[in-house]
Design an enzyme around this catalytic site. Sequence first.
Site, short mmCIF file in Angstrom:
data_model
loop_
_atom_site.label_atom_id
_atom_site.label_comp_id
_atom_site.label_asym_id
_atom_site.label_seq_id
_atom_site.Cartn_x
_atom_site.Cartn_y
_atom_site.Cartn_z
N PRO A 100 0.81 -1.22 0.00
CA PRO A 100 0.00 0.00 0.00
C PRO A 100 0.85 1.27 0.00
O PRO A 100 0.34 2.35 -0.33
CB PRO A 100 -0.81 -0.12 1.31
CG PRO A 100 -0.80 -1.56 1.65
CD PRO A 100 0.51 -2.09 1.16
N GLU A 131 1.79 -9.23 8.13
CA GLU A 131 1.90 -7.80 8.43
C GLU A 131 2.85 -7.09 7.48
O GLU A 131 2.80 -5.88 7.32
CB GLU A 131 2.38 -7.63 9.88
CG GLU A 131 2.28 -6.21 10.41
CD GLU A 131 0.85 -5.73 10.55
OE1 GLU A 131 0.62 -4.50 10.61
OE2 GLU A 131 -0.07 -6.59 10.58
N ARG A 137 -1.98 -8.07 -21.97
CA ARG A 137 -2.91 -7.70 -23.03
C ARG A 137 -2.34 -6.63 -23.96
O ARG A 137 -2.88 -6.40 -25.04
CB ARG A 137 -4.26 -7.25 -22.44
CG ARG A 137 -4.21 -5.99 -21.62
CD ARG A 137 -5.51 -5.75 -20.87
NE ARG A 137 -6.66 -5.75 -21.74
CZ ARG A 137 -7.04 -4.73 -22.47
NH1 ARG A 137 -6.34 -3.60 -22.45
NH2 ARG A 137 -8.11 -4.78 -23.25
N ASP A 153 -8.59 1.87 -24.85
CA ASP A 153 -8.91 1.62 -23.44
C ASP A 153 -8.91 2.91 -22.65
O ASP A 153 -8.28 3.90 -23.02
CB ASP A 153 -7.87 0.68 -22.82
CG ASP A 153 -8.00 -0.74 -23.32
OD1 ASP A 153 -9.07 -1.09 -23.83
OD2 ASP A 153 -7.03 -1.50 -23.19
#
Length: 261
Positions: free
Chosen positions: A94, A121, A159, A174
Amino acid sequence: MRFDVITLFPELFEPFLKVGVTRRAYESRQVDVRLWPLREHALDNYRRVDDRPYGGGPGMVMLVQPLERALAAVHAQRSAEGQGAPAPLIHFSPTGRRLDQALVQELAQSEGAVLLCGRYEGVDQRFLDRHVTMEVSLGDFVLSGGELPALALLDAVTRLQEGVLNDAASHQQDSFSDGLLDCPHYSRPELLELDGQALPVPGVLLSGHHADIARWRREQSLALTWRRRPDLIAAARAKGLLSRADEKHLAALVGAKSELQ
């Protein structure tokens, strides 16, 4: 292109590599994905890969030694197969850089990377300091591990490889490829009736006039981005990606909103 994935849960990847439009790229090794189960590199009888954190607190921390052995095995195999310089190591966290289309396009033009899927953790910081090239996040939320972000990155990068999509122009339209969100799309039937409502396809898409269709799609893309992600409009403007026609349409949107207020 090769990706080596260090993970506690290789079984999460195996079904993914066998389905969908990207399957052929994995089967042909156009995108070569190698899975490295971390517990195979733990030497004790319990195959331990984690322990309690120094300083106390909740959760467990992934140990350095099994990770060092796993990464050494990756580098040894790559070297034996003539891969050259050590591949960059991407850790999913994160605290990392948010994964976006610009980063996906950058990685799609590279020779690949080693993907470290953390759990518990977190990973002992000493390993991260020694080896990690880049930390990557899917967004401002916390997952149970790095496997889902790794799968997202693999799919997004694969892709973009030549021949993976049936139409090479697909990914060029896209969302985010030109800095904006994608426009709406429609297919058969031409007139859809649901719950007493008649829902037609926008007439311009049936006109056969390619210039009008391209203009409509661009305006729809601008309008959707302006409503939902105005930050992308600002970024596209700063990069010089908006034409005079784009700016005129945006001004009209702003004017229409002002009149409604």
